[in-house]
Design a protein around this motif. Sequence first.
Motif, PDB file in Angstrom:
ATOM      1  N   SER A 111       0.837  -1.200   0.000  1.00 28.66           N
ATOM      2  CA  SER A 111       0.000   0.000   0.000  1.00 28.66           C
ATOM      3  C   SER A 111       0.874   1.253   0.000  1.00 28.66           C
ATOM      4  O   SER A 111       0.523   2.269  -0.614  1.00 28.66           O
ATOM      5  CB  SER A 111      -0.977  -0.079   1.178  1.00 28.66           C
ATOM      6  N   ASP A 112       2.042   1.197   0.663  1.00 32.27           N
ATOM      7  CA  ASP A 112       2.942   2.356   0.645  1.00 32.27           C
ATOM      8  C   ASP A 112       3.473   2.598  -0.773  1.00 32.27           C
ATOM      9  O   ASP A 112       3.523   3.736  -1.239  1.00 32.27           O
ATOM     10  CB  ASP A 112       4.111   2.121   1.612  1.00 32.27           C
ATOM     11  N   GLY A 141       0.781   3.997  -2.976  1.00 29.01           N
ATOM     12  CA  GLY A 141       0.609   5.412  -2.655  1.00 29.01           C
ATOM     13  C   GLY A 141       1.627   6.265  -3.392  1.00 29.01           C
ATOM     14  O   GLY A 141       1.285   7.301  -3.969  1.00 29.01           O
ATOM     15  N   ARG A 187       0.406   9.004  -6.070  1.00 30.10           N
ATOM     16  CA  ARG A 187       0.709  10.423  -5.861  1.00 30.10           C
ATOM     17  C   ARG A 187       1.707  10.960  -6.874  1.00 30.10           C
ATOM     18  O   ARG A 187       2.009  12.147  -6.885  1.00 30.10           O
ATOM     19  CB  ARG A 187       1.256  10.633  -4.444  1.00 30.10           C
ATOM     20  N   ASN A 231      -8.008   8.671  -7.611  1.00 28.39           N
ATOM     21  CA  ASN A 231      -8.121   9.346  -6.310  1.00 28.39           C
ATOM     22  C   ASN A 231      -9.580   9.516  -5.901  1.00 28.39           C
ATOM     23  O   ASN A 231      -9.993  10.596  -5.494  1.00 28.39           O
ATOM     24  CB  ASN A 231      -7.435  10.714  -6.362  1.00 28.39           C
TER      25      ASN A 231
END
Lengths: 229, 229
Positions: free
Chosen positions: A10-11, A14, A18, B208
């Motif tokens: 999940s990191d 992310g 992003r 998102n």
Amino acid sequence: MTATYRDIKSDILGKITRGEWTPGSLIPGELELAETYGSARATVNRAMRELAEEGIIERKRKSGSRVRLTPLRQARFDIPVIRREIEEQGRAYRYALVRSEVVEAPEWLRARLALQPGSQVRHLVCLHLADGTPWQHEDRWINLALLPQALAADFSASGPTEWLMSQIPFSAVEISISATAADAALAAHLDCAAGEPLLMTERSTRWNDQMVTYVRLVHRPGHRMTTRY
Amino acid sequence: MTATYRDIKSDILGKITRGEWTPGSLIPGELELAETYGSARATVNRAMRELAEEGIIERKRKSGSRVRLTPLRQARFDIPVIRREIEEQGRAYRYALVRSEVVEAPEWLRARLALQPGSQVRHLVCLHLADGTPWQHEDRWINLALLPQALAADFSASGPTEWLMSQIPFSAVEISISATAADAALAAHLDCAAGEPLLMTERSTRWNDQMVTYVRLVHRPGHRMTTRY
């Protein structure tokens, strides 16, 4: 607490979402990631493997892993057992056998199932209904050389798909999806106009390196196969 | 030599194919299998995990693993990037922009993308050709609130799908496949008769937690989506 493979996955997701790690960019090596997250290399490896399976990253033995340029490469569709699909919607499932015969395999089927001339097949035409409305039309062919027990099997009360599942514990298949126009027989069975566009699923099933069955499933008008990620 | 996870997987598959382990039957525990194969439990675990992912066995934490009653539960289809799909067949890819406009989202699109009334979208109609023959018709809508850079983007030389991939590094989607009849415009673009049945893929893409784009891809007449196991 030690990072689990889910935390790591999940990191990384992310970072990609992003835009910290851009499409095409190189991802740090597993040893480096294991140090960053303070976890075992096997844990990082599992996170990376799942990200690769989901089409998010691309792994190469020599040049390392990269963020994929094309995030989505595959779509998975559930193939429901029709009785369950209908009953899970709270509708009553009904089955009808329209036709049953033992014939020599026609040439197009021999080509498809790699059968010898003169091969006998059991041919079944069935209808699956939900609350009395036609849901799916099944045109099924079974290779009797490979499955002789299909000769005596009774398909008057339930369909060949369920029966085949009990006979063939593991099988390889080819699945094709296309659009077809309803001919007169399909229009009559599926209660639609001739020429109406219908979604068709074809499956050829292999068992122990021989082709055992071919089926053409034509779905009711307006049917959609849908999947979500 | 120590058994690899591939050896173990193939041995278990063999037992299931030959009917030694029947559908629904309980499979020995991982510790027992590790002893049988003289390998690490992690190795057995990987073999079992892949068999589960492929829908051959069913794993339950408490009651152990079983041979699945229904061997196949999912079909995976590759979603090719159209330019690559065509070029990999040795054909020349050509792209044509048919229509480009900025409009208020129509009501059906607002419902689909969860947009406010008055939301601006960029609407593009494009054609993808192989050796000069129409291959796919693309009807694309982009949410300008979420991707304002789509307002100025130039889609005259290459399509929005490739552009979107460079803008949205990771996204969740909903994919639907259905059959549709060619209307007059589709028939003209895809060079077929009006009313001809065509395979249609629709994709809604989330980024998102907001819906960013919806596309309706209509494939050339006779197109089949095929997958093999």
